[in-house]
Design an enzyme around this catalytic site. Structure first.
Site, PDB file in Angstrom:
ATOM      1  CB  CYS B 147      -0.947  -0.052   1.199  1.00  0.00           C
ATOM      2  SG  CYS B 147      -2.252   1.160   1.134  1.00  0.00           S
ATOM      3  CD  GLN B 148       1.723   6.100   3.742  1.00  0.00           C
ATOM      4  OE1 GLN B 148       1.502   5.413   4.750  1.00  0.00           O
ATOM      5  NE2 GLN B 148       1.747   7.396   3.768  1.00  0.00           N
TER       6      GLN B 148
END
Lengths: 529, 353
Positions: B147-148
């Protein structure tokens, strides 16, 4: 049930079903006392139940969320039972749907939840020693009642149905807006009253006198709050629109279910269909440009309110000789800067201690790995070439090998490494596609050799030809065994890849062979007349 | 014909059964302890500020020569990759012979509000990568960004390609301006400077609230109605509560890093448009020339597939592999399908390189 075949006398049946429900409920809960009246809303039973179970131990928050959702769902069940038993019959758009609209409205977003920041409690204003919110009304020229006359200021928004629904659903973990509204209520009411009387223009009037700074600040705060209210109102209007749209979509979806076999046969199926409709409607709105603008306005205006409130707290803190957030931030910033400087300094010292060799060696190793991979790729392609083409460049091998040997001893490892490092820098960003293209076998070059070259190739021992054409995947291990510097290895492989002529390419490919093989390759050339 | 044909007796039975489940469930809830999480033994190998670098210990020695470092997002806790015994990406990777490390970012507080993306990427991640590489006496390691953390890993691999042998990204956004990206759509009207100047760190509850409002009815209400179905199953209930804990056990976000992430990634879309700088180092995905495996979830509402797929055209490598997983942003770690498909896909891909 629309055709009422289950219940010709719906009133009697419905009453009987309600009684059954409450009897079952009473049995379940073993409550003392009489069974509730049949018309009692079912979710009220859950209210009693919640109180009876009280705190559900360590999972109380999950239980609270569960009960909140269950109440809405039970309301739907009850209204659907009324419908199914024939109390409400007819077209799709009937009382149960209205009941659903009321009980199952889109929880959506309570913009004011931005006020739920931990530790943010406007009621703290009233708790700060020496701070009296009523002072607002004592400032020269300040009349908090003006707030109510502000355009767009709508006190009822503090109790809008969306927020109410949300509070009921959200549970303990997301409370906060209520605190904001309740805590700030006395101050806001004063502001509202003042604004009602004097209008928004008052908030922009110049301040003067002994308390002008304070007045200016309060004016800014009131203006920010009014803007926040306007933004919230616009936001909730969009959420309301989304909620209405969800039922339009539900009706469309229901209309598609009229065929036998596709009908909704349980409350749960109906509920799930409504959820799908609500999410679809919400996504339509939430992805619109209008929503983006309104969402931004809500966030930004509330940040301005919070900022103004924080400044007020700071002023009070300073007056009372207490440390403030600004001061703490300043300390944290300095600590952060010092921490960074310390790490940079430590790493610089470590680099000096190693003279940068570690990183340089790491870079060179990485470069070698890259080149190996490219060689493997190119050799994988080369295995498709006719054997003759690969065997032909056997000439001049010894010369090439001598060159490589000479290079191994000439420059120091350090100098070689530096040279390689520079080369690596200049070629590192080279697109892989172009490198691959370079590694692709040239069709022209892959054609069988002719004349003398072809004869030479035929004369080369079979074993050697096989070595030359052997799968190149095994080559890296052989390279590692050789006592050459990184610089030499890189240079050799680079020559192999970027060789301009077939002859040079052959030389380079043989450079990476074991020494014994190279010598054997060289022999036929020497024995040739 | 009317689309609704509900038998009154069945509706009543459903309601009574619903109440029975609630009754049983509330009793069960009172008896449950706090749910635990984390199925695999691990050892701390490095610590810096609030960050801890862990190495997981499998039941057998790893066979992979190149270690795998997992960089999770800042917005949730990383134990999602090792949630419980039968839902653990880490455990399955270890069983396949991988040597797995994980960065735990910890819980930033106000003293961390000035941490920047430079600190996270050129500082924390770089030092963690160096620690792992040094422990294994290798120059390059495998990096798995989630994700991030995947966006961070792309930046890192672009700045330090010589440190990464293979790059794996999971549910990683690259193009933040696709029309179906609701989160990105909302952030573009925000004055993020005012936001951070006011809040300092971004509170976890606010972040969670924002995520829930992406699918408000489903996540605020339907999920808990569905919970009633499993209330009489203690094991399923514990699984549900474990997920609940993970969802709401979120760290606050360091203010400056959040500011930069929103500005450069969400608003500026600089991974696509270019011009991204982390500290004094520029980021260009074209510099990512090592092999890349990009795994995304087809039903991901946080990182839509359309946000992740553009990676193919933007990275510099020609060894790019894409894996579309049938599931959502969370299901990609914890669903039964994920346990069968994701770890083996990662391991097989790595084994071929």
């Amino acid at each position: 049930m629309s055709d009422n075949k289950f219940s010709p006398d719906w009133s009697k049946d419905w009453q009987a079903l309600q009684n059954q429900y409450w009897t079952a409920w009473t049995d379940l809960t073993r409550q003392s006392g009489a069974t509730p009246d049949a018309s009692t809303p079912w979710h009220e039973g859950l209210e009693q139940w919640s109180r009876m179970f009280g705190n559900a131990g360590k999972q109380s928050e999950a239980a609270e969320r569960l009960m909140s959702s269950a109440k809405s769902y039970l309301s739907l069940m009850q209204s659907m039972l009324a419908f199914a038993s024939g109390k409400e019959s007819g077209a799709i758009n009937m009382p149960w749907l209205d009941a659903m609209r009321g009980g199952m409205s889109l929880p959506g977003f309570d913009a004011s939840m931005f006020g739920k920041m931990p530790a943010f409690d406007p009621s703290a204003f009233g708790k700060v020693p020496g701070f009296d919110p009523s002072l607002f009304g004592k400032m020269p020229g300040f009349d908090p009642s003006m707030l109510n006359s502000m355009p767009g200021f709508d006190a009822s928004m503090l109790d809008n149905p969306m927020a109410k629904a949300l509070r009921e659903i959200s549970g303990q973990g997301v409370k906060g807006f209520q605190q904001l509204a309740e805590g700030a209520a006395p101050m806001l009411q004063q502001m509202q009253q003042q604004l009602q009387q004097e209008g928004v223009s008052w908030l922009k009037a110049p301040a003067f006198g002994y308390l002008r700074e304070h007045q200016e600040h309060y004016q800014k705060m009131a203006l920010a709050f009014v803007e926040f209210q306007q933004a919230t109102k616009a936001y909730n209007a969009l959420i309301m629109k989304s909620s209405q749209r969800s039922f339009e979509i539900l009706e469309l979806k229901l209309a598609e279910r009229g065929e036998p076999g596709r009908q909704i046969d349980s409350v749960r199926a109906l509920y799930d269909l409504w959820v799908d409709s609500a999410e679809e409607a919400y996504a339509e709105i939430a992805l619109s440009d209008e929503f983006r603008q309104v969402y931004g306005d809500v966030v930004n205006s509330q940040m301005r309110v919070r900022s103004q409130m924080q400044q007020e707290v700071e002023r009070i803190g300073v007056d009372l000789g207490m440390p403030t957030r600004t001061e703490l931030n300043s300390v944290h910033k300095r600590m952060h800067d010092l921490r960074r400087e310390l790490r940079e300094s430590q790493e610089a010292q470590r680099d000096v201690a190693s003279d940068g060799r570690d990183e340089e060696i790491a870079a060179m190793r990485a470069e070698i790995d890259d080149l190996r991979r490219l060689v493997e790729n190119s050799e994988a392609s080369a295995t498709r070439r006719p054997p003759m083409a690969a065997a032909a460049p056997a000439r001049g091998v010894a010369k090439a090998n001598r060159g490589a040997t000479a290079k191994r001893v000439a420059p120091s490892k350090r100098r070689a490494a530096k040279r390689t490092h520079v080369a690596a820098k200049s070629t590192a960003p080279e697109p892989v596609e172009s490198l691959q293209a370079a590694a692709k076998p040239d069709r022209k070059k892959a054609r069988p050799a002719h004349g003398k070259k072809r004869r030479d190739a035929r004369r080369a021992p079979v074993a050697i030809r096989e070595t030359v054409n052997a799968p190149k995947a095994e080559r890296p291990e052989k390279i590692e065994d050789r006592p050459v510097s990184f610089g030499d290895a890189i240079a050799a492989m680079r020559r192999e890849l970027s060789g301009k002529s077939r002859k040079k390419k052959a030389k380079a490919s043989l450079l990476s062979m074991p020494m014994k093989v190279s010598r054997r390759l060289a022999k036929p050339r020497r024995s040739k007349p | 014909m009317n689309p609704i044909r509900i038998d009154p007796q069945r509706a009543l039975d459903d309601a009574v059964r619903f109440n029975q489940k609630l009754a049983a469930g509330l009793k069960t809830l009172r008896t449950l302890d706090d749910v635990d999480y984390g199925a695999t033994d691990k050892e701390e190998v490095y610590r810096e500020d609030k960050l801890v670098l862990y190495r997981f210990k499998g039941s057998k020695a790893p066979t992979a020569k190149t270690p795998l470092l997992i960089a999770y997002a800042l917005v949730n806790r990383p134990y999602m990759v090792d949630l419980q015994d039968d839902r653990s990406l880490v455990k399955n990777l270890l069983a396949l012979g991988e040597d797995v490390y994980l960065i735990d970012w910890g819980y930033p507080d106000q003293s961390d509000r000035y941490l920047t993306l430079d600190d996270y990427i050129n500082g924390y991640i770089r030092r963690c990568v160096d620690v792992v590489a040094k422990r294994h006496k290798v120059d390059r390691i495998n990096l798995l960004g989630i994700c991030q953390g995947g966006a961070f890993s792309l930046c890192f691999a672009s700045i330090y390609p010589q440190k990464i042998r293979n790059l794996i990204t999971m549910v990683t956004p690259v193009d933040f301006h696709t029309p179906d990206n609701m989160l990105s759509h909302w952030t573009r009207g925000m004055d993020v400077d005012l936001f951070i100047d006011t809040l300092g760190n971004v509170p976890a509850d606010l972040m969670n609230w924002c995520y829930l409002t992406l699918k408000p009815v489903r996540l605020f209400q339907q999920k808990y109605i569905g919970m009633v179905d499993i209330l009489d199953d203690k094991v399923e209930l514990e699984n549900f509560l474990r997920m609940e804990k993970w969802i709401f056990d979120s760290p606050d976000q360091a203010g400056e890093a959040f500011r930069q992430f929103v500005k450069d990634f969400y608003q500026g879309n600089k991974l696509v448009n270019g011009g991204l700088e982390i500290g004094d180092k520029s980021v260009s995905l074209k510099k990512i020339t090592m092999p890349v495996l990009n795994i995304f979830a087809e039903q991901d509402h946080l990182v839509p597939p359309s946000a992740s797929r553009p990676m193919r055209k933007l990275v510099g490598t020609n060894d790019y592999t894409e894996l579309a997983f049938k599931g959502g942003h969370i299901g990609i770690y914890v669903s039964g399908r994920a346990q069968r498909e994701v770890p083996s896909a990662i391991h097989d891909w790595l084994a071929r390189r």
